[in-house]
Write a protein that holds these residues in place. Structure first.
Motif, short mmCIF file in Angstrom:
data_model
loop_
_atom_site.label_atom_id
_atom_site.label_comp_id
_atom_site.label_asym_id
_atom_site.label_seq_id
_atom_site.Cartn_x
_atom_site.Cartn_y
_atom_site.Cartn_z
N TYR A 144 0.86 -1.19 0.00
CA TYR A 144 0.00 0.00 0.00
C TYR A 144 0.89 1.24 0.00
CZ TYR A 144 -2.49 3.92 2.14
OH TYR A 144 -2.96 5.17 2.42
N SER A 145 0.58 2.20 -0.89
CA SER A 145 1.28 3.48 -0.94
C SER A 145 2.78 3.25 -1.19
CB SER A 145 1.01 4.26 0.35
OG SER A 145 1.44 5.60 0.24
N LEU A 146 3.62 3.68 -0.26
CA LEU A 146 5.05 3.41 -0.39
C LEU A 146 5.28 1.92 -0.62
CD1 LEU A 146 8.12 4.01 -0.06
CD2 LEU A 146 7.77 3.83 2.42
N GLY A 147 4.56 1.08 0.12
CA GLY A 147 4.70 -0.36 -0.03
C GLY A 147 4.31 -0.85 -1.41
N ALA A 148 3.35 -0.18 -2.06
CA ALA A 148 2.94 -0.58 -3.40
C ALA A 148 4.00 -0.22 -4.43
CB ALA A 148 1.62 0.10 -3.77
N GLY A 149 4.64 0.94 -4.26
CA GLY A 149 5.74 1.30 -5.15
C GLY A 149 6.89 0.32 -5.01
N LEU A 150 7.23 -0.02 -3.75
CA LEU A 150 8.28 -1.00 -3.50
C LEU A 150 7.89 -2.36 -4.09
CD1 LEU A 150 9.03 -0.01 0.19
CD2 LEU A 150 10.65 0.19 -1.71
N ALA A 151 6.62 -2.72 -3.99
CA ALA A 151 6.16 -4.00 -4.51
C ALA A 151 6.35 -4.09 -6.02
CB ALA A 151 4.69 -4.22 -4.15
#
Length: 434
Positions: A144-151
């Motif tokens: 999600y959010s930062l985590g989605a970009g990292l994903a």
């Protein structure tokens, strides 16, 4: 957002000697929320475990590994920017370092490239270990959010980078990102991965949040400001393609005052009223008078064509930014809109680089752009479609109906279904994830 609300509380205030104990207690709560055994949560990383990592080049984003035996998959959840119970400065810095860094033959969002490299060093070995313990299991990456970009970047590395050799042969990867920023560019070819599905809540503006787009907004705003248009004209331009009734609904819902637009100016015979001194009813009445005065027959606000041509001229001549446009690397981009008290969500599908670039190549502004990005906004679009402790699980292959191509080589065979089948299966899939 079970991971964020269950795993992080208390860790920021814990003494270093107590951090692991707090995390273990939080892990039990997280497992209970998912209705799984704590043994199915074999790995949790929270930044307080190693507080000496004080730069984004060494910072490891918060993440969790969960084993879902019913789905037969190892789940890597990458958390978003921490704002609760207390902000994590390095998450915020990782978001804001929007320059680019070499990544897989192209350039990636610099902050997230650093984060991805650290996930490769820390999370990937744990993921590989769990996949080896569970032969035939797939890998599901959530962010999600930062985590989605990292994903997105991590999936690129696992599919196209050296890390692919570390995975058990034949491992299928599926990635779902919620509220993701654009992350990658290249002078040659932008890789579009069919196993990455991106979800946007209504007008969430993060899908276009890149340094290039933010810089363009500032330059265009500065250029328009130099035209010295009156605020009344600027307001009309803002509302020129907006139904006033819808705009008024947004104002009332968000308790917005219009005083920012309302300076006393009698040069054109108009007297502006300071709305901050009026009651809500007075404000509504005065705004309605402005609407009635300016509204066209088609329920919009009319602005002369020569004004638009002048604006187009100045914004077209702004200097080109040295920063590149960043793109999403997911094949499928879903925009989900759900109005209050409406049990049915509207889903629009965008597929391929040309369509996902509609979101990544510009920063789209909306009164709800920030609210729609918040975790509560994403909770709302899936409200009452399932619960965290539901026993229903739907095969991840339900996502295959989103892919239009068939009989092509890829991470799995593609199925072509009618739109009604896509909506039904997708709803059941998200319900299964809970």
């Amino acid at each position: 957002m079970a991971a964020d609300t269950n795993i992080r509380p208390g860790t920021n205030k814990a003494k270093q000697s107590q951090v692991l104990e707090v995390i273990e207690q939080n892990k039990l709560k997280y497992a209970a929320a998912l209705n799984v055994s704590s043994s199915q949560v074999p790995w949790v990383w929270i930044s307080e475990i190693e507080r000496n990592r004080t730069t984004i080049s060494t910072y490891i984003p918060d993440h969790i590994i969960t084993i879902d035996h019913k789905q037969k998959c190892v789940v890597l959840t990458i958390l978003g920017t921490r704002v609760y119970p207390a902000p994590q400065p390095l998450d915020i810095i990782m978001d804001l370092v929007g320059t680019t860094e070499p990544f897989l033959g192209g350039e990636g969002h610099a902050g997230m490239v650093f984060g991805t490299r650290n996930l490769v060093a820390t999370a990937v070995p744990k993921v590989v270990s769990e996949l080896e313990k569970h032969p035939g299991y797939s890998l599901l990456i959530l962010g999600y959010s930062l985590g989605a970009g990292l994903a997105q970047l991590l999936t690129m590395e696992l599919e196209l980078g050296k890390s692919n050799d570390r995975l058990p042969s034949g491992t299928e990867i599926t990635t779902i990102g919620y509220g993701s920023p654009p992350v990658f560019t290249s002078n040659t070819t932008i890789p579009i991965l069919e196993n990455i599905f991106l979800v946007q809540n209504n007008n969430d503006g993060i899908s276009g949040a890149s340094l290039r787009n933010v810089n363009d907004v500032f330059l265009k705003t500065s250029a328009i400001d130099k035209l010295n248009y009156k605020r009344r004209l600027l307001l009309k331009m803002l509302l020129s393609d907006v139904n006033p009734d819808e705009f008024q609904e947004t104002i009332e819902k968000n308790n917005i005052t219009l005083s920012n637009f309302d300076l006393t100016d009698t040069k054109d015979g108009v007297e502006w009223i300071d709305f901050s001194e009026l009651t809500n009813e007075d404000q509504k009445s005065n705004y309605e008078e402005i609407v009635e005065d300016e509204e066209s027959d088609d329920d919009t606000f009319h602005v002369e064509e020569d004004i638009w041509q002048e604006v187009d001229r100045v914004v077209s001549n702004i200097p080109l930014s040295e920063e590149p446009y960043l793109h999403h690397v997911g094949e499928t981009f879903l925009v989900i809109k759900r109005k209050d008290n409406n049990p049915v969500a509207e889903v629009k599908k965008y597929q391929g680089l040309n369509q996902t670039d509609l979101f990544s190549r510009q920063l789209l502004f909306s009164p709800s752009m920030f609210d729609d990005h918040m975790p509560g906004g994403y909770d709302h679009i899936f409200k009452d479609t399932g619960s965290l402790n539901t026993t229903l699980r739907v095969d991840l292959k339900a996502l295959d109906v989103l892919l239009e191509r068939k009989d092509e080589k890829g991470f799995r065979k593609k199925m072509k279904k009618k739109w009604r089948v896509f909506k039904t299966n997708t709803k059941q899939f998200f319900k299964g994830l809970g």
